[in-house]
Design an enzyme around this catalytic site. Structure first.
Site, mmCIF file in Angstrom:
data_model
loop_
_atom_site.group_PDB
_atom_site.id
_atom_site.type_symbol
_atom_site.label_atom_id
_atom_site.label_comp_id
_atom_site.label_asym_id
_atom_site.label_seq_id
_atom_site.Cartn_x
_atom_site.Cartn_y
_atom_site.Cartn_z
ATOM 1 N N LYS B 29 0.409 -1.126 -0.397
ATOM 2 C CA LYS B 29 0.325 -0.005 0.020
ATOM 3 C C LYS B 29 0.449 1.327 0.105
ATOM 4 O O LYS B 29 0.841 1.852 -0.900
ATOM 5 C CB LYS B 29 -0.981 -0.208 1.271
ATOM 6 C CG LYS B 29 -1.504 1.090 1.647
ATOM 7 C CD LYS B 29 -2.904 1.465 0.757
ATOM 8 C CE LYS B 29 -3.719 2.625 1.207
ATOM 9 N NZ LYS B 29 -4.165 3.365 0.388
ATOM 10 N N ARG B 99 -3.812 2.718 7.214
ATOM 11 C CA ARG B 99 -4.174 1.040 7.027
ATOM 12 C C ARG B 99 -3.291 0.274 6.858
ATOM 13 O O ARG B 99 -1.753 0.664 6.847
ATOM 14 C CB ARG B 99 -4.486 0.929 5.336
ATOM 15 C CG ARG B 99 -5.748 1.843 5.094
ATOM 16 C CD ARG B 99 -5.340 2.217 3.207
ATOM 17 N NE ARG B 99 -6.893 3.237 3.404
ATOM 18 C CZ ARG B 99 -8.371 2.702 2.468
ATOM 19 N NH1 ARG B 99 -7.985 1.350 2.350
ATOM 20 N NH2 ARG B 99 -8.655 4.138 2.311
ATOM 21 N N GLY B 108 -7.414 -8.854 3.280
ATOM 22 C CA GLY B 108 -8.272 -8.853 4.066
ATOM 23 C C GLY B 108 -7.595 -9.448 5.468
ATOM 24 O O GLY B 108 -8.427 -9.650 6.431
ATOM 25 N N MET B 110 -5.911 -8.192 7.420
ATOM 26 C CA MET B 110 -5.140 -7.297 8.273
ATOM 27 C C MET B 110 -5.964 -6.181 8.547
ATOM 28 O O MET B 110 -6.944 -6.124 7.803
ATOM 29 C CB MET B 110 -3.813 -7.064 8.343
ATOM 30 C CG MET B 110 -2.560 -8.637 8.652
ATOM 31 S SD MET B 110 -1.259 -7.625 8.748
ATOM 32 C CE MET B 110 -0.729 -7.297 7.134
ATOM 33 N N ARG B 343 -1.838 -2.284 -7.201
ATOM 34 C CA ARG B 343 -0.582 -3.124 -7.102
ATOM 35 C C ARG B 343 -0.705 -4.232 -8.156
ATOM 36 O O ARG B 343 -2.244 -3.297 -9.169
ATOM 37 C CB ARG B 343 -1.384 -3.724 -5.346
ATOM 38 C CG ARG B 343 -2.797 -4.223 -5.961
ATOM 39 C CD ARG B 343 -3.213 -4.568 -4.148
ATOM 40 N NE ARG B 343 -4.371 -5.085 -3.998
ATOM 41 C CZ ARG B 343 -5.296 -5.204 -2.963
ATOM 42 N NH1 ARG B 343 -5.340 -4.769 -1.794
ATOM 43 N NH2 ARG B 343 -6.463 -5.522 -3.015
ATOM 44 N N HIS B 461 2.503 -40.912 1.567
ATOM 45 C CA HIS B 461 2.681 -42.251 1.036
ATOM 46 C C HIS B 461 1.279 -41.372 -0.117
ATOM 47 O O HIS B 461 1.407 -41.489 -1.825
ATOM 48 C CB HIS B 461 1.924 -43.114 1.078
ATOM 49 C CG HIS B 461 1.712 -44.535 0.044
ATOM 50 N ND1 HIS B 461 0.581 -45.046 -0.506
ATOM 51 C CD2 HIS B 461 3.216 -45.010 -0.420
ATOM 52 C CE1 HIS B 461 0.879 -45.374 -1.517
ATOM 53 N NE2 HIS B 461 2.117 -45.933 -1.040
ATOM 54 N N ARG B 627 15.036 -47.616 -11.949
ATOM 55 C CA ARG B 627 14.992 -47.675 -9.693
ATOM 56 C C ARG B 627 15.142 -49.286 -9.502
ATOM 57 O O ARG B 627 13.910 -49.061 -9.963
ATOM 58 C CB ARG B 627 14.746 -47.076 -8.653
ATOM 59 C CG ARG B 627 16.055 -47.142 -7.168
ATOM 60 C CD ARG B 627 14.769 -46.311 -6.852
ATOM 61 N NE ARG B 627 12.986 -46.585 -6.308
ATOM 62 C CZ ARG B 627 12.142 -45.640 -5.497
ATOM 63 N NH1 ARG B 627 12.579 -44.755 -4.579
ATOM 64 N NH2 ARG B 627 11.443 -45.421 -5.019
ATOM 65 N N GLU B 757 20.895 -41.102 -1.170
ATOM 66 C CA GLU B 757 19.914 -40.175 -0.173
ATOM 67 C C GLU B 757 20.085 -40.635 1.568
ATOM 68 O O GLU B 757 19.209 -40.726 2.352
ATOM 69 C CB GLU B 757 18.520 -41.135 -0.621
ATOM 70 C CG GLU B 757 18.562 -42.803 -1.223
ATOM 71 C CD GLU B 757 17.611 -43.132 -1.383
ATOM 72 O OE1 GLU B 757 16.349 -42.671 -1.709
ATOM 73 O OE2 GLU B 757 17.807 -44.461 -2.415
ATOM 74 N N SER B 776 21.372 -39.408 -8.728
ATOM 75 C CA SER B 776 19.744 -38.471 -8.248
ATOM 76 C C SER B 776 20.125 -38.334 -6.994
ATOM 77 O O SER B 776 20.233 -38.930 -5.585
ATOM 78 C CB SER B 776 18.984 -39.157 -8.988
ATOM 79 O OG SER B 776 18.098 -39.434 -8.547
ATOM 80 N N GLY B 778 17.781 -38.641 -3.473
ATOM 81 C CA GLY B 778 16.299 -38.608 -3.060
ATOM 82 C C GLY B 778 16.557 -37.950 -1.073
ATOM 83 O O GLY B 778 16.625 -38.223 -0.957
ATOM 84 N N THR B 779 15.524 -36.142 -1.793
ATOM 85 C CA THR B 779 15.848 -35.437 -0.919
ATOM 86 C C THR B 779 14.739 -35.926 -0.554
ATOM 87 O O THR B 779 14.621 -35.682 0.868
ATOM 88 C CB THR B 779 15.250 -33.922 -2.376
ATOM 89 O OG1 THR B 779 14.435 -34.476 -2.921
ATOM 90 C CG2 THR B 779 16.823 -33.695 -2.194
ATOM 91 N N ASN B 780 14.191 -36.797 -0.999
ATOM 92 C CA ASN B 780 12.748 -36.948 0.310
ATOM 93 C C ASN B 780 13.255 -37.799 1.836
ATOM 94 O O ASN B 780 13.759 -37.565 2.589
ATOM 95 C CB ASN B 780 11.852 -38.164 -0.007
ATOM 96 C CG ASN B 780 10.682 -37.662 -1.043
ATOM 97 O OD1 ASN B 780 10.853 -35.962 -1.003
ATOM 98 N ND2 ASN B 780 9.832 -37.599 -2.050
ATOM 99 N N ASP B 781 13.976 -39.002 1.931
ATOM 100 C CA ASP B 781 14.695 -39.886 2.556
ATOM 101 C C ASP B 781 15.513 -38.968 3.052
ATOM 102 O O ASP B 781 16.093 -39.263 3.987
ATOM 103 C CB ASP B 781 15.455 -40.709 1.803
ATOM 104 C CG ASP B 781 14.442 -41.771 1.864
ATOM 105 O OD1 ASP B 781 13.885 -42.461 2.636
ATOM 106 O OD2 ASP B 781 14.071 -42.858 0.622
ATOM 107 N N CYS B 843 15.271 -36.522 -7.637
ATOM 108 C CA CYS B 843 13.694 -36.601 -7.685
ATOM 109 C C CYS B 843 12.893 -36.900 -6.632
ATOM 110 O O CYS B 843 12.222 -38.230 -7.046
ATOM 111 C CB CYS B 843 14.562 -38.527 -7.894
ATOM 112 S SG CYS B 843 14.900 -39.342 -7.571
ATOM 113 N N TYR B 863 19.626 -31.879 -13.606
ATOM 114 C CA TYR B 863 18.121 -32.048 -14.291
ATOM 115 C C TYR B 863 17.448 -32.315 -12.559
ATOM 116 O O TYR B 863 17.628 -32.238 -11.833
ATOM 117 C CB TYR B 863 17.747 -33.163 -14.797
ATOM 118 C CG TYR B 863 18.096 -34.632 -13.828
ATOM 119 C CD1 TYR B 863 17.100 -35.320 -13.770
ATOM 120 C CD2 TYR B 863 19.328 -35.209 -13.773
ATOM 121 C CE1 TYR B 863 17.558 -36.345 -12.769
ATOM 122 C CE2 TYR B 863 19.447 -36.232 -13.497
ATOM 123 C CZ TYR B 863 18.477 -37.461 -13.373
ATOM 124 O OH TYR B 863 18.949 -38.401 -12.294
#
Lengths: 891, 891
Positions: B29, B99, B108, B110, B343, B461, B627, B757, B776, B778-781, B843, B863
């Protein structure tokens, strides 16, 4: 062929070319005979093929390369020339022994061939020339038998049966009663059997015999028992064995020939003086076989004082030379003494301390040497009772697992922790047998004499707890199957083919992992004066502080007795399993609202406070680090319908409610679930209650003992970032601040630190150190997360990892320097960068492991903390780490 | 007080001092009005108190420091002077609005206060002077009401009831029908009510009003809906809001006054042209409240052509200036136009692409700008059908969870995967409702229209699978309780207070996480031509390759359609759950010996081969990374007694045997158990079978399509050291070598790589790279193990972590740069040091997250690979990462 410039690698060394320092290359045997040769002692001549040659043999796919072969032939030629004897020369035959020898002693694990060089021509000529055809044929018979077994792997039983048949036929008892003709006939039978099994004649060419024997000894490096032995002793698989080829001398050649083994000191007690036995007119194997009873070595003094004097002189010289108790083999051939081997002798833990202490008094060792001469594992063994060796020999072996907590225990089998308590209370001695243990079993484990679990490894729950409370424990006994009655209660189990029922006596050997039927007598731990003396020296040399992990006043007292300088880890939750506490903790967990939770915490507060007071009292002013509650809450809640009903009754909730709580607390991977400081984030009230209990306890004790230094140390587990610690620190600071404000008579500083046990905490240690006054590396969890190996589950695949050489050692036993160690080293460096006086320690199981302690010393950590029974070993290992020398592996 | 040398921080800026670049300090604002002021547009005068002042307000414990106060007073004085008006001066009163305004729009969320500066004296004078006492009293009434609500937090209902009572009494419908006297009376009632509730009189001092209003706006930064909004949009809690104080202009002052809002383009379609509405003789809140119907903005042209022209001129200028579609507020006071705010406007996904594309054509944006103007989240939304907005407005909300997979779906509720299959086969449309899902549920999920789970987060999962197969999914809906029949089958569930039975229709909104009763109409995905055009530009700009995680030919085809350049991850085990395969894999698992295992693998081989062939066919020569089997084997074995009996029958084992296998496979922490490459170490036959299937499939496809590049890539999961990879590589190399030797017509290179991983693999990446042609991540593990957070369990405490500001964002959603990122960065560097051409990718689920993609770009990875529906968003994000600009957050 490997060339380095024009230089050819040397794969074969004459004895006169080697010495004791070349043990890695020549093996223990080869280095020993070379050194004795150098010292001018009477050693039959020979040469050693190096361990590198063995490694190349395997690298080259099981063949001896031409360059190594030609070095062997050169050495052989030189040997023949110097002796004026030749392999296979009937006029003047050279006979040799071909012996294995690794860098470290692997007794009986690999193969040896004696009397090599014999064939029919040589035997006949030898019999005629010595006038002792019986000896000649017996030697040949032995050689054919040994070669068939070791080199060709033929079935031994047929050979043995042939000897037995012949003895029966002749109506004689002993081999020595067989005549030369008998032995010739027997040899012919052996040669026929060889041809039948192998499909070609026994090799008459001694050079072929030699080369095949060398290969067989190389191969024996990888026989199953050698692999097993290496695994048990953390010996790398890629060292290989050396092969020593040595002129044979014959203790069985005449009445004034003989053979024997001797120690320079008593290996059981450590008392100085020649100890051993010998047998005249015999070869080494006869001494071992037990067919004839050997004589004590002292008798040799009367039988041949000259040789005895020469021998004792050599023994003294060798002991002084090696600066350690020696284990020697010798042979007397026609009145002439030959030394065949010398090595530092194995000894009992008691003897190790006595010998180390005496050698210092005798001016042979410095105090530093003495400290470094003792394997820290010996120390732990000394602290526990042991089975009586004779009684053990009579025992029936039921099975074996991992020796997860040392000691020896007999008791009647019970299958539940409750029974362990109940039976013990009515005066029975029990062994608790479980699939595995859970925290609920702790009280039962405490009552039991020992614990046996079907599952789990060195760092399983059972193992960790048992070591902590000094209970003997055997884990991971495969092949145990439990049988249940109609109600699903375990009433018995099969261990292999034996069945054990509730109430049966069994005995556990926590030093070997063996399980025996029945009750086996024990002898108490005996710590000689030498123990305290050597440990005193160790304490002077070490830099690392050694603390104990202890959860109860009893543990703490034990730890102090064993020399712990403080408690590095109080796992507060272990106290929760006591009967009065468990109800309160469960009330806290199932609390439906803040008010109920507070009420339950109010009940726990005085209990925790009195627990901590007792710990402070037991430690008499030494530092005590209390860790906030760590395990997931579901560990405290029983899951059986009966237990749920009971808990419902206790807490006034209905069972559906309790079941729902249990359900919600259930986790797929509890090790990475809602535990550690995550509990304190969700329930800051718990952290505040625990902080209050710690500080109030400290104040009370300080008031009673104004001269003690009582400084509360509170440790926050499992952080992943600074904010967690910051949040909890605020809770603690506020609580502690209020209490101290009302205790103006007491001056006290409460330190707050954290465990570094997630990889992320190690990576962000610089930030975390801003809020932590100390780091304690929780190497168990850190190892789990760095590898992604669950301690509870990894046993199912780790054996495959060892078999396939993917891992050398159990990372839960020895700190993984390259992976976990990287994180520790990084965290230590980053942490100190933020806070130069940051106190750093390790409180995982690795804190008691000598290899890991050496790493802690390298990193310059401040302390290690381990279970009380590992404290003395840790003190010793810490000293050795400073002195930069590891104790020799003797087991 | 914060001094930097002698310089005092500037906490207050006149509009003329600021500009659009100061958004972080002045809020959206404040920056907007400053910029418009600078552009010479008609903006009511004022000043902005910075976000830093807000942060200090909280730091200082909820008070405005003296230096800030004095800066406010200075700015106020200057404002008064320049306007010739004073707050509270009856003669010439200044009225202001106060404001909120954060760095990013939080619509909306604040608070705002209008008409500040009024008291009885001012109102009366103002009424007299303007001749419009009704307006004056109405303004005062509104101010008292707003102040009571926003500043004092009084109960609003009493005020509203008073208005209703008065209207009833007067017999009028609308507020505008109330007279000046009515409004005066109403205001008195309000003032009394204020005094009653607060305990003192309403403040008459306008300066007091102002300071209280400023504090109230600061406080509104931390009201629950603002906190919730920030959490949902990953906006840091420590930014704070600015406060803009601006001279009031009144759209309700006269018939030629008015107020309105307008977009420079249609925010739904993106079509160019003024779009909006206005209302004459009204204040802003009247436009929103819907009491009177606003007019389309086009009508203003007739009503006041001069103002309309001025406005359209301003709009064009603003759009050109901001180079984006603008969302503006304006007021006309007695025929004079004032701009109150501008804005960048929010827009639908469709509109976003249309606008970006048009702005390029109009020469306003470059193609780069266009690509950077679109939030990648918009892309995913475009790929799924959406609920019809009108139908949705009628829907009954049952509850809400996390929007874990986008789209919209209606169907009849089933509670088991089997029912999902069965019902769908008989022609029903179903929603699968589960506590959580397991791999066994995959087939059922595939048949269902959507999936609802009571547990789990963004990477549970259910979420991962649903995104992968493009099913709408809502997870972690709290308050779901399942009810069971006597046999324990789930027959219904309560969601909050509503009960849903099997067969009931429900609807899931995967974009919002909301769950509705009944069936709600959907509209199909509509991708305008602009979509393809902008995506084409993105593809030209990006450097990162974008691949898909796909397990079936259908997934693969979908991924290709969405522009995937290859498959970065084939989870072979997902194929195993198909009916014909699951039996074979179970036979393999329960095999009693090597021979049985081989027989089962022989059955699996042709199935896997045909699976892989179909994938290669679908990808038409693009690369496909397979895999090796990853999950613990127990995931494939059902545990119910019936299923065990069935498996026993299928495999010819007895049930006790199967139960025993199940028992032995059970793990305490399966995530860190016997899985990943650990399976291939124990059962190398499995790895060999899979390698054979991959390579034979590749050969077959290559023979059919000689021009395609078909190069098998095999990926080994979960390694911790080089030896594991080396061992498995040997198995694969041998298998592949034999096959290729018999396929001399085909030239093919099989690449072997590994997942990184575990933290240890990242730490030892230099060694591992020696055996790996690609990594590769394995960013989850890796995230699980670095934090020690189990994806399945962390939801239970992560909310506490956000509430207590311990974590800003879900590390499973956005890659944790400082912890996990350290490991990735280290591994990338070490890996490339060993092998400069090592291919590096991600991945895990992070591969589809724009923030994480930006990090991958920074690290120079090659990649990213993500589920098919995230591929277009990933392409866009990858381009933005290269261009170094992140799309504005608009949601």
């Amino acid at each position: 062929m490997r060339f380095s410039g024009n230089e050819v690698n040397q794969y074969v060394y004459k004895f006169s070319e080697g010495d004791a320092s070349m043990r890695d290359l020549l093996g223990g045997k080869g280095a020993g005979v070379a050194e004795m040769t150098k010292l001018g002692m009477p050693v039959p001549e020979g040469f050693t093929i190096t361990t590198s040659a063995c490694v190349r043999y395997f690298d080259d796919g099981g063949k001896i390369d031409e360059d190594i072969k030609s070095q062997i032939f050169d050495a052989l030629s030189e040997l023949q020339e110097s002796l004026g004897k030749r392999l296979g020369d009937p006029e003047n035959p050279l006979l040799v022994s071909v012996r294995s020898g690794a860098r470290v002693s692997m007794p009986g694990m690999m193969d040896t061939i004696l009397n090599l060089g014999l064939n029919r021509d040589v035997v006949e000529a030898l019999g005629a020339r010595t006038g002792n055809p019986r000896w000649a044929w017996d030697s040949y018979r032995r050689f054919v038998q040994m070669y068939s077994d070791v080199v060709m792997g033929l079935d031994k039983s047929r050979f043995e049966r042939a000897i037995d048949d012949l003895k029966r036929e002749r109506g004689v008892e002993s081999d020595t009663d067989l005549t030369a003709e008998d032995l010739e006939g027997l040899t012919d039978l052996f040669l026929d059997e060889y041809k039948r099994q192998v499909g070609r004649s026994f090799p008459a060419d001694p050079v072929e015999q030699l080369m095949e024997a060398v290969k067989a000894v190389f191969r024996s490096w990888n026989n199953p028992r050698a692999i097993y032995f290496r695994r048990m002793n953390s010996i790398p698989d890629d060292w290989g064995t050396a092969v020593t080829v040595q002129r044979m001398v014959f203790g069985n050649m005449s009445a004034d020939s003989g053979t024997g083994v001797a120690f320079s000191r008593n290996p059981s007690t450590g008392v100085k003086g020649l100890f051993g036995e010998y047998l005249m007119n015999a070869q080494g194997e006869d001494v071992v076989s037990g067919v004839r009873t050997p004589q004590p070595i002292s008798h040799l003094k009367d039988q041949n004082p000259e040789v005895f004097d020469q021998f004792t002189h050599i023994v003294d010289k060798l002991e002084l030379h090696y600066r350690d108790m020696q284990d020697m083999e010798f042979t007397i051939e026609e009145g002439k003494l030959y030394m065949l081997q010398t090595r530092n002798g194995k000894r009992t833990p008691q003897a190790a301390f006595r010998i180390a202490s005496d050698l210092v008094d005798e001016g042979i060792l410095t105090q530093e040497d003495a400290v470094c001469s003792i394997d820290p594992k010996y120390v732990t063994a000394l602290l526990h009772p042991q089975f009586d060796a004779d009684a053990l020999a009579q025992g029936t072996l039921l099975g074996a697992g991992l020796p997860t907590s040392p000691g020896a225990a007999s008791g009647r089998v019970v299958f539940t922790a409750e029974d362990a308590v109940e039976w013990t209370k009515r005066g029975e001695q029990v062994i608790l047998v479980r699939l595995d243990t859970t925290p609920e079993d702790i009280v039962g484990m405490n009552y039991a004499q020992g614990v046996l679990t079907a599952r789990g490894g060195m760092t399983s729950h059972a193992a960790v707890v048992a070591r902590g409370i000094g209970r003997c424990c055997v884990s991971g006994v495969s092949g145990i199957e439990f049988s249940e009655d109609a109600e699903g209660n375990v009433v018995g189990c099969a261990i292999g083919e034996n069945v054990v029922h509730e109430g049966d006596w069994i005995s556990l050997d926590g030093n070997t992992g063996k399980v025996y039927a029945g009750r086996i007598a024990t002898v108490p731990a005996s710590i000689s004066g030498a123990f305290g003396r050597v440990m005193g020296w160790a304490d002077r040399f070490r830099r690392l502080e050694v603390r104990a992990n202890a959860d109860t006043p009893r543990d703490a007292a034990q730890a102090r007795e064993f020399g712990a300088e403080g408690i590095g880890l109080v796992r507060t939750e272990h106290m929760f399993f006591q009967e009065d506490r468990i109800t309160a903790i469960r009330e806290m967990i199932v609390a439906a609202n803040e008010q109920e939770r507070r009420r339950a915490l109010d009940k726990l507060l005085p209990m925790q406070r009195s627990d901590f007071e007792a710990l402070y009292e037991a430690m008499e002013g030494r530092s005590v680090t209390v860790r906030l509650i760590d395990p997931p809450l579901h560990e405290f809640i029983p899951k059986t319908p009966e237990a749920v009903a009971e808990l419902a009754a206790q807490t006034g909730h209905d069972t559906a409610y309790i079941e729902n709580v249990v359900d919600e607390l259930r986790e797929v991977n509890p090790m990475m679930g809602h535990r550690g400081c995550r509990l304190a984030i969700t329930y800051p009230q718990i952290a505040r209650m625990q902080a209050q209990a710690v500080v109030e306890a400290a104040i009370n004790v300080k008031r009673r003992h104004p001269l003690w230094s009582v400084s509360p140390e509170i440790m926050v587990p499992l952080v992943v970032n600074r904010c967690e610690l910051d949040y909890i620190k605020q809770q603690i600071d506020q609580t502690v601040g209020e209490i101290l404000a009302h205790a103006s008579d007491v001056t006290m500083v409460c330190q707050i630190g954290t465990m570094i046990e997630t990889p992320r905490a190690a990576i962000r240690a610089d930030e975390i150190a801003a809020d932590a006054e100390f780091f304690s590396f929780g190497t168990n969890d850190l190892t789990q997360m760095t590898f992604g190996f669950s301690r509870d589950d990894a046993a199912s695949f780790l054996d495959d990892y060892y078999d396939k050489h993917i891992l050398d050692a159990d990372p839960f036993m020895h700190l993984d320097r390259k992976g976990v160690g990287f994180l520790i080293s990084r965290a230590a460096e980053l942490g100190r960068r933020t806070r130069p006086n940051l106190r750093l320690g390790v409180c995982g199981e690795h804190g008691g492991d000598p290899e890991s302690i050496a790493f802690c010393e390298e990193l310059g950590l401040d302390y290690v903390s381990c279970s009380p029974y590992r404290v003395p070993g840790a003190r010793l290992a810490a000293a050795q780490a400073v002195l930069g020398r590891r104790a020799p592996v003797r087991r």
